[in-house]
Design an enzyme around this catalytic site. Structure first.
Site, PDB file in Angstrom:
ATOM      1  N   SER A 134      24.048  29.752 133.639  1.00  0.00           N
ATOM      2  CA  SER A 134      24.466  29.752 132.236  1.00  0.00           C
ATOM      3  C   SER A 134      25.361  28.557 131.944  1.00  0.00           C
ATOM      4  CB  SER A 134      25.245  31.043 131.927  1.00  0.00           C
ATOM      5  OG  SER A 134      25.899  30.967 130.677  1.00  0.00           O
ATOM      6  N   TYR A 181      31.681  37.008 133.193  1.00  0.00           N
ATOM      7  CA  TYR A 181      30.251  36.689 133.132  1.00  0.00           C
ATOM      8  C   TYR A 181      30.003  35.297 133.709  1.00  0.00           C
ATOM      9  CZ  TYR A 181      25.814  35.139 131.146  1.00  0.00           C
ATOM     10  OH  TYR A 181      24.552  34.606 130.973  1.00  0.00           O
TER      11      TYR A 181
END
Length: 350
Positions: free
Chosen positions: A142, A167
């Site tokens: 990501s 995350y």
């Protein structure tokens, strides 16, 4: 080629499975169909691929009624024994791991879910690839791994040791874990840092979906950081094209890599990391403007401060991707947003 795609009830996994099937590959898709967001959307994606909801039972393969080369299994990556049995039975050529607990803000509320899915689940994938070797493991990282970095554009050669959310930390951990298995067991691994993916069949927790839902209902949209945000919005079709091109090109190790000046994006081992982004940051207010134009309706805006875990800007350096695959995402935001609005109106009858 026979592919295992994890997360095929998800946004990107759904699109990727169809792209590979339409070029003639064989795909086994798995997903645990959790309730992080509306499961009806997940089942609708599967049914669009010929996987009927009424036929889905845990751990039982379901044959697609549209694609002869597609089977789906409802399975959780946390179940290592069943995952290993699947690898043993199928002999996959390529694995694309897209299954994960997504969402930056949700990681502040339910951190345990990120460890279970993104760390433990990914470890099981690595162990399966170790026990039953594959030609290539591709996995979703990501753009959030860039965290506190402010030098633009973000490059895979930059240090990424300052994540701003759990995350992001789990995605960085995935890259480290993959390198370890590439080094120890010679598993070719490629991590893909996706930049703000949007498009038809998107997730309801993402900005574009939230915005269109609010505008359709005459409710105000929440604009964080008072609109002073830039994002490298990347259309899902471009993301899928990037995945396919990378998956076809397993890394072999960088002969110029040096431990004296280590490049974080490559290695002497068969390991690589790429950015996949539009490489053209768009102001949040311009993104909203494209949505208003496509909908033919103005949004009422509630201006709010930057949220914990968010970053003010993202901007992808995709020079490595262009050099190695000849590809660069290029769908204009106006076109991508219009495609999303058309899908939303058809799907929800708006």
């Amino acid at each position: 080629m026979k592919y295992l795609i994890t997360g095929t009830a998800g946004f990107i996994g759904f699109h990727l499975a169809k792209a590979l099937l339409e070029r003639g590959d064989t795909v086994v898709g798995i997903d645990n169909i959790n309730d992080y967001y509306d499961v009806n959307l997940k089942y609708a994606r599967l049914e669009n691929s010929g996987i009927e909801k009424d036929r889905i039972q845990p751990d039982q393969p379901v044959q697609s009624s549209i694609y002869p080369r597609y089977r789906f299994i409802k399975m959780d990556l946390a179940d290592k024994a069943k995952l290993l049995a699947l690898f043993n039975e199928e002999s996959f050529d390529v694995v694309v791991n897209l299954a994960a607990q997504a969402g930056v803000r949700y990681s502040l509320i339910n951190p345990d879910a990120y460890i279970d899915a993104n760390i433990s689940g990914f470890l099981n994938i690595l162990e399966a690839c170790r026990a039953f070797p594959v030609k290539h493991l591709v996995y979703a990282s990501s753009s959030s791994v860039y965290g506190a970095n402010t030098k633009m554009p973000f490059s895979t050669s930059d240090n990424v040791d300052h994540p701003l959310s759990l995350y992001a930390a789990t995605k960085k951990a995935n890259e480290l874990m993959a390198h370890n298995y590439s080094h120890l067991f010679k598993i070719p691994t490629t991590g893909l840092r996706f930049f703000t993916v949007y498009g038809p069949w998107g997730r309801p927790d993402m900005a574009l979906f939230i915005f269109i839902d609010a505008i359709s209902k005459g409710k105000p949209i929440q604009v964080f950081n008072h609109g002073k945000m830039k994002r490298d919005f990347t259309y899902v079709g471009d993301i899928v094209e990037g995945i396919v091109r990378v998956a076809d090109r397993p890394p072999v190790g960088n002969p110029d890599w040096s431990g004296h000046h280590p490049d974080p994006g490559s290695s002497y081992a068969p390991y690589k990391v790429y950015n996949i982004g539009n490489s053209s940051p768009v102001e949040l207010m311009d993104y909203i403007g494209a949505l208003e134009k496509a909908m033919g309706k103005k949004a009422e805006k509630e201006m709010l401060p930057l949220q914990p875990g968010d970053v003010p800007a993202t901007y992808a350096d995709v020079s490595d991707l262009m050099r190695d695959t000849g590809y660069k995402p290029d769908t204009p935001v106006e076109q991508g947003v219009a495609n999303f609005v058309a899908w939303y109106k058809e799907f929800y009858g708006g």
